[in-house]
Design a protein around this motif. Sequence first.
Motif, short mmCIF file in Angstrom:
data_model
loop_
_atom_site.label_atom_id
_atom_site.label_comp_id
_atom_site.label_asym_id
_atom_site.label_seq_id
_atom_site.Cartn_x
_atom_site.Cartn_y
_atom_site.Cartn_z
N HIS A 112 35.44 48.80 42.83
CA HIS A 112 35.52 47.62 43.69
C HIS A 112 36.27 46.52 42.86
CE1 HIS A 112 33.73 43.86 45.31
NE2 HIS A 112 33.09 44.54 46.40
N ASP A 155 25.99 52.50 48.11
CA ASP A 155 26.95 52.03 47.06
C ASP A 155 26.59 52.94 45.91
OD1 ASP A 155 28.02 49.69 48.16
OD2 ASP A 155 26.29 48.43 47.56
N HIS A 170 34.62 51.49 45.15
CA HIS A 170 35.29 50.64 46.18
C HIS A 170 34.71 50.86 47.70
CE1 HIS A 170 38.44 48.57 48.21
NE2 HIS A 170 39.28 48.15 47.09
#
Length: 792
Positions: free
Chosen positions: A642, A675, A663
């Motif tokens: 990310h 995540d 990402h």
Amino acid sequence: MKFSEQWLREWVSPALATQALADQITMAGLEVDGIEPVAAAFEGVVVAEVVERARHPDADKLNVCQVDDGTERLQVVCGAPNVEAGQKVAFARVGAVLPGDFKIKKAKLRGVESRGMICSASELGLEEESSDGILVLPAEAPVGEDFRAYMTLDDSTIEVDLTPNRGDCLSIQGMAREVGVLNRLPVEGPGIAPVTPVHDDTFPVRVEDAEGCPRYLGRVIKGVNVTAETPLWMVERLRRSGIRSIDPVVDVTNYVMLELGQPLHAFDRANLDGAVIVRRARQGEQLVLLDGQAITLNDDTLIIADERGPLAIAGVMGGEQSGVSAETRDIFLEAAHFSPLAVAGQARTYGLHTDASHRFERGVDPELAREAAERATTLLLQITGGEAGPLVEVADASRLPGDREVVLRRARLDQALDKVLPAEEVSEILERLGMVVETSDEGWRARVPSWRFDIAIEEDLIEEVARIHGYNKLPARHPRAHLGPRPDHEARTPLAALRHRMVSRGYFEAVTYSFVAPELQETLLPDAVSPVLANPISSDLSVMRASLFPGLVRALEHNLNRQQTRVRLFETGLVFRGELDDLDQVPMLGALVCGSREPEGWSGGKEKVDFFDLKGDLESLIEMGGEADVWRFEPGEHPALHPGQCARVMYRGQEAGWIGTLHPAVRARLGLKVDALLFEVRLDALTHGRIPAFQPLSRFPEVRRDLAFLVDAEQPVQALLDTLRAQAGEWLVEAHLFDVYQGKGVPEGRKSVALGLTWQHPSRTLNDDEINQLVDAIVEESRLHLGAELRA
């Protein structure tokens, strides 16, 4: 390789019990995986004859039979659709016990008395699936004989797990040779004589790829009866070897393959056009295989074709269009020698694995094809009838494996075995293995037989002598080493200590393949360059990993698919960067986390793990080296991470790794719904440290000052810490961040950063003037270089 012990003993029968024979084979290097009886336990079943059959008066699907069991005639009610008068059958008398402890008793079926049962193969445990009808025995079966004895069911199936170099043992003949050598017994197989042709018809054969197929033999057999019944003895031997009977032509080719080790194939002569051609496929050619699978051939695939197109994948599987069917009357029998390199990997390319490919990939005796063709022809003529034509051979002697001679030195053999064997025993062992041996003062020169393609160098002969002589007869020598104290590198952190630290923080160690799917690596590391495997295990493991990230992500997917919502994994290993001629192999440590911060429990919160949790775990590893001050975390961009939650890990000013959140776009392409956070750091940096040194504790009081600065929201705190450490003097013992605030009272685009600073002098008490001077220097330097303002 699975085979019947009784079948093996027809070739060679040592005076050994089944388990002793299996142990002997294992000790010779051919590991026996298991021994199983060929049939379930039952008793009271005999060979009987159905004398009469009549319809049951009250049931359309039942028959009333009169059965002669050799001692008396009995009335039996049978529901099998294939029962007929004159048949020889397996008959369970009253009192018999069938598999599953099923006892046969007198019974009445729809008012008619039944004394016994005519059995099917599945009822006797000879088939796994339910049989369509009763088991019909050959007409010559002796009435009254015990069925187990007649079928030789007191037999065992022995399964041997062969190493890839021993393809010569993938047959009864090969196993018999081994057992004969081990027990000094002659091996006697079936006599195989050439079949005299009764007609002159042949079919043209053209070999365009002699490298892949240096020998091809074919024969036309006319007038075969494909609907003939395969003899029960052959069906049983196939069953005991794990092969199902299909039709007499296929059964004979399978039988000869098991017996001699040479795969064969039969084509329907009526479906061949022009000539049989052995060539490489043309890109885009289509073939429907015998199993119904339609495939598009690659241009490197060796195939059998005719003038119209592909007929079979050479050495793997035939095609449906040219296969033998119930309407077949003439066949073209193929026996060929295919190079292992021409067949290796072809079956796997098309998602196949066949008995033929298994053998050709490991190597088949190049001199065996003619013998196998003659044996198969003899069996086919006996079972299906027909007329054999001449055997046509196309061969390129220059491409066939030539004679091999290997020298075995006396001194090298004695050194390797740590034992001096009599020269006569060594010569005898090599000769029993089929070699032609010449002796000399220096040792032996052995000409290797054609079936032992695994023997090429001196060490191969040493292994043969050792295993035939007996590994258990060789002396046992324990290694002697003069051990000294092991040095403890105090300036390095052991890898084991890093692993223990990760485990103590709740991680599990993962061990993944060093090769990964190219599309996965492309997704995570689009610019990565790493070697591509020439012969991968599978297409999704075809490139060497350039990072630990792909393996850890794949392990995460595996765990998430099994309802594991909290995953904490770490791995150590090499990554490979660059091409083979300029390859950099870098040891790394990587980790991945997702899910909740704490394990589920009544006292734990449900907060999700975040960037700073993972950063804290990495900092815990860094602190083990005692050099935390030379490490830095700097903003950076990584294609897999990310952009707003990513940092480059620096060690002594050099890039050592990366840390961040996966990402979102990458996560979406991988189909991950949660995540995940990852880091990866060079092991040489993590293990490098500082030699511990003693420093006495000060007896004087500490002085602490808390400073709150207003800085730009994008300003890294590390820069502020570096500035204050440079100005705080040598007595600063601790500086840490304890608060970050944005909101009411703080201007837009700024943030409040609160730092705690602690000073302590080793030999005296510090006064306020000294501390105030240092604080003023810190505030002024921060203002000048970072635009920081002291918050009121």
